[in-house]
Design a protein around this motif. Structure first.
Motif, PDB file in Angstrom:
ATOM      1  N   MET A   1       5.417   7.526 -11.163  1.00  0.00           N
ATOM      2  CA  MET A   1       6.007   7.246 -10.124  1.00  0.00           C
ATOM      3  C   MET A   1       5.256   7.932  -9.024  1.00  0.00           C
ATOM      4  O   MET A   1       5.027   9.215  -8.798  1.00  0.00           O
ATOM      5  N   PRO A   2       4.532   7.064  -8.059  1.00  0.00           N
ATOM      6  CA  PRO A   2       3.591   7.697  -7.141  1.00  0.00           C
ATOM      7  C   PRO A   2       4.483   8.280  -6.097  1.00  0.00           C
ATOM      8  O   PRO A   2       5.895   8.043  -5.925  1.00  0.00           O
ATOM      9  N   SER A   3       3.796   8.923  -4.896  1.00  0.00           N
ATOM     10  CA  SER A   3       4.647   9.447  -3.913  1.00  0.00           C
ATOM     11  C   SER A   3       3.837   9.021  -2.566  1.00  0.00           C
ATOM     12  O   SER A   3       2.619   8.998  -2.551  1.00  0.00           O
ATOM     13  N   GLY A   4       4.659   8.865  -1.480  1.00  0.00           N
ATOM     14  CA  GLY A   4       3.813   8.639  -0.249  1.00  0.00           C
ATOM     15  C   GLY A   4       4.672   7.618   0.690  1.00  0.00           C
ATOM     16  O   GLY A   4       5.719   7.083   0.288  1.00  0.00           O
ATOM     17  N   VAL A   5       4.044   7.154   1.805  1.00  0.00           N
ATOM     18  CA  VAL A   5       4.511   6.073   2.594  1.00  0.00           C
ATOM     19  C   VAL A   5       4.082   4.786   2.088  1.00  0.00           C
ATOM     20  O   VAL A   5       2.975   4.316   2.007  1.00  0.00           O
ATOM     21  N   VAL A   6       5.065   3.899   2.079  1.00  0.00           N
ATOM     22  CA  VAL A   6       4.729   2.426   1.647  1.00  0.00           C
ATOM     23  C   VAL A   6       4.658   1.682   2.775  1.00  0.00           C
ATOM     24  O   VAL A   6       5.328   1.651   3.829  1.00  0.00           O
ATOM     25  N   SER A   7       3.553   0.547   2.828  1.00  0.00           N
ATOM     26  CA  SER A   7       3.593  -0.377   3.716  1.00  0.00           C
ATOM     27  C   SER A   7       3.235  -1.814   3.382  1.00  0.00           C
ATOM     28  O   SER A   7       2.664  -1.898   2.060  1.00  0.00           O
ATOM     29  N   TYR A   8       4.069  -2.680   3.796  1.00  0.00           N
ATOM     30  CA  TYR A   8       3.961  -4.136   3.417  1.00  0.00           C
ATOM     31  C   TYR A   8       2.811  -4.893   4.276  1.00  0.00           C
ATOM     32  O   TYR A   8       2.378  -4.375   5.257  1.00  0.00           O
ATOM     33  N   HIS A   9       2.473  -6.134   3.963  1.00  0.00           N
ATOM     34  CA  HIS A   9       1.657  -7.013   4.228  1.00  0.00           C
ATOM     35  C   HIS A   9       2.056  -7.073   5.968  1.00  0.00           C
ATOM     36  O   HIS A   9       3.330  -7.097   6.090  1.00  0.00           O
ATOM     37  N   GLN A  10       1.345  -7.512   6.910  1.00  0.00           N
ATOM     38  CA  GLN A  10       1.740  -7.606   8.120  1.00  0.00           C
ATOM     39  C   GLN A  10       2.534  -8.363   8.375  1.00  0.00           C
ATOM     40  O   GLN A  10       3.261  -8.744   9.605  1.00  0.00           O
TER      41      GLN A  10
ATOM     42  N   LYS B   1       1.070  -1.189  -0.097  1.00  0.00           N
ATOM     43  CA  LYS B   1      -0.020   0.115  -0.011  1.00  0.00           C
ATOM     44  C   LYS B   1       0.925   1.197  -0.030  1.00  0.00           C
ATOM     45  O   LYS B   1       1.757   1.307   0.665  1.00  0.00           O
ATOM     46  N   ILE B   2       0.463   2.221  -0.587  1.00  0.00           N
ATOM     47  CA  ILE B   2       1.099   3.539  -0.813  1.00  0.00           C
ATOM     48  C   ILE B   2       0.022   4.580  -0.133  1.00  0.00           C
ATOM     49  O   ILE B   2      -1.079   4.856  -0.557  1.00  0.00           O
ATOM     50  N   ASN B   3       0.531   5.179   0.970  1.00  0.00           N
ATOM     51  CA  ASN B   3      -0.349   6.069   1.699  1.00  0.00           C
ATOM     52  C   ASN B   3      -1.596   5.256   2.110  1.00  0.00           C
ATOM     53  O   ASN B   3      -2.905   5.684   1.784  1.00  0.00           O
ATOM     54  N   ASN B   4      -1.610   3.856   2.551  1.00  0.00           N
ATOM     55  CA  ASN B   4      -2.710   3.062   2.980  1.00  0.00           C
ATOM     56  C   ASN B   4      -3.644   2.762   2.018  1.00  0.00           C
ATOM     57  O   ASN B   4      -4.756   2.268   2.085  1.00  0.00           O
TER      58      ASN B   4
END
Length: 164
Positions: A151-160, A67-70
């Motif tokens: 290219m997007p911008s933001g905070v990346v989050s991986y699977h739990q 996810k990028i920016n959730n």
């Protein structure tokens, strides 16, 4: 050598391959096999390929949604890529990465991120992009590759599973 999607009977050997591949890796806490298992258990293993040599699995690569920016915007994370030690430095990891990136294109992915050595992954087109952030990670080791679009911008989050 043959690269193919994983099958149900590959699960145990993928774990063995992953443990062996990271056993002496200086930047590993030896949880990569747990990540793969957590992704599989959570139905989050988007692409899972194995490399076979003479009918024996000697390598594996995993891709999962990020996810990028959730928000999931068709970007994926590459991790981990594993090759058993006796077959390392023979181009098998590179073949797995190229096959995985091709599979991502076929899936309609817009991009891919990873945490890894820039010297290795830049050969596949990955680079550090200041507008993509993985918290608590030096930006030079968080790399991305645009497959299609911008290219997007933001905070990346991986699977739990990655928090194991």
């Amino acid at each position: 050598m043959n690269i193919r999607p994983e099958c149900y009977h590959d699960v145990a050997i993928i774990e063995t391959v992953t443990i062996a591949a990271f056993k002496n890796h200086p930047h590993s806490n030896q949880t990569e096999h747990k990540i793969v298992s957590g992704l599989r258990t959570g139905s989050a293993l988007s692409i899972s390929l194995v490399a076979e040599f003479n009918g024996t699995v000697i390598g594996h690569i995993a891709f999962s949604k990020v996810k990028i920016n959730n928000e999931f915007i068709d970007w994926y994370g590459l991790a981990p890529v594993s090759v058993i030690p006796e077959f390392q430095n023979q181009g098998i990891g590179s073949q797995l990465i190229n096959a995985g990136l091709k599979a991502l294109q076929e899936l309609g992915a817009l991009g891919c991120v990873l945490l890894g050595e820039p010297e290795y992954y830049t050969r596949f087109g990955f680079k550090s992009e200041p507008q993509l952030i993985l918290n608590e990670v030096p930006p030079e080791y968080f790399l991305s590759l645009v497959i299609s679009g911008d290219m997007p911008s933001g905070v990346v989050s991986y699977h739990q599973a990655f928090s194991l």
